[in-house]
Scaffold this motif. Structure first.
Motif, PDB file in Angstrom:
ATOM      1  N   UNK A  78      46.509  38.425  24.437  1.00 45.85           N
ATOM      2  CA  UNK A  78      45.514  39.083  23.590  1.00 45.85           C
ATOM      3  C   UNK A  78      44.205  39.309  24.360  1.00 45.85           C
ATOM      4  N   UNK A  79      43.793  38.314  25.146  1.00 44.81           N
ATOM      5  CA  UNK A  79      42.596  38.486  25.974  1.00 44.81           C
ATOM      6  C   UNK A  79      42.781  39.632  26.956  1.00 44.81           C
ATOM      7  N   UNK A 126      39.201  44.711  33.532  1.00 42.34           N
ATOM      8  CA  UNK A 126      37.802  44.469  33.903  1.00 42.34           C
ATOM      9  C   UNK A 126      37.423  43.007  33.698  1.00 42.34           C
ATOM     10  N   UNK A 127      38.110  42.340  32.799  1.00 40.45           N
ATOM     11  CA  UNK A 127      37.834  40.937  32.511  1.00 40.45           C
ATOM     12  C   UNK A 127      38.815  40.092  33.305  1.00 40.45           C
ATOM     13  N   UNK A 128      38.320  39.112  34.061  1.00 39.83           N
ATOM     14  CA  UNK A 128      39.246  38.300  34.862  1.00 39.83           C
ATOM     15  C   UNK A 128      40.310  37.638  33.987  1.00 39.83           C
ATOM     16  N   UNK A 129      41.555  37.823  34.373  1.00 35.86           N
ATOM     17  CA  UNK A 129      42.666  37.259  33.609  1.00 35.86           C
ATOM     18  C   UNK A 129      42.599  35.733  33.633  1.00 35.86           C
ATOM     19  N   UNK A 163      32.721  47.356  28.962  1.00 37.91           N
ATOM     20  CA  UNK A 163      32.561  46.168  29.790  1.00 37.91           C
ATOM     21  C   UNK A 163      32.214  46.567  31.223  1.00 37.91           C
ATOM     22  N   UNK A 164      32.916  47.545  31.763  1.00 34.82           N
ATOM     23  CA  UNK A 164      32.659  48.021  33.127  1.00 34.82           C
ATOM     24  C   UNK A 164      31.278  48.665  33.207  1.00 34.82           C
TER      25      UNK A 164
END
Length: 168
Positions: free
Chosen positions: A22-23, A30-33, A145-146
């Motif tokens: 989900x994250x 763009x969001x670190x896994x 986010x970017x």
């Protein structure tokens, strides 16, 4: 990570791997896994703090899985978090500390520090531009986010220019 997991659990109960997915789906590349181990450690701490509760769910051909549910205390913590303003500008900036201490200690040349930091920020900006080019145009969350990261970098680059001008 704690509050992100609480927010996802406010939507619906889930197990750790579902939260990871989900994250990744929500924020994109763009969001670190997050590391799955970090998720399970965080869930364990949230459970210990009474913010979530785990229920074992039997599976036929696999080991049981834990499904996490948000508790009333977890919802209260989430509501409090959402209502509080987020921290603003960094006054204790590590780069600025280096910049101020460099001439006092002789550890580095100020202009060399500024140039190195500028190159680093420009590299990050190129990486974000490349990432933005690969994002699905319909993924507004990832694009925002970017864009936010790029605007912060541009402000940092402008500030470096100001430092260079003032500290010559």
């Amino acid at each position: 990570m704690r509050l992100l997991l609480l927010a996802l659990l406010a939507k619906e109960p889930a197990h750790g791997y579902e939260l990871k997915q989900e994250l990744e789906q929500t924020f994109g590349s763009a969001y670190p896994s997050p590391n799955i181990g970090q998720i399970y450690v965080t869930l364990g701490r949230l459970e210990k703090d009474g913010l979530v509760r785990a229920v074992d769910v039997e599976q036929s051909n696999r080991p049981n899985k834990k499904v996490y549910h948000l508790t009333a205390a977890g919802r209260d913590a989430l509501v409090t978090w959402a209502a509080e303003p987020t921290e603003g500008p960094r006054v204790r900036d590590e780069f600025f500390m280096k910049l101020v201490l460099a001439p006092m200690t002789g550890i580095a040349d100020r202009m060399a520090l500024i140039s190195r930091q500028r190159r680093h920020y420009l590299g990050l900006m190129r990486d974000l531009n490349d990432l933005a080019d690969r994002v699905d145009p319909g993924n507004h969350v990832e694009l925002l986010l970017i864009e936010g990261a790029m605007l912060h970098l541009q402000a940092d680059l402008d500030w470096l220019q100001r430092c260079q001008e003032d500290l010559r």
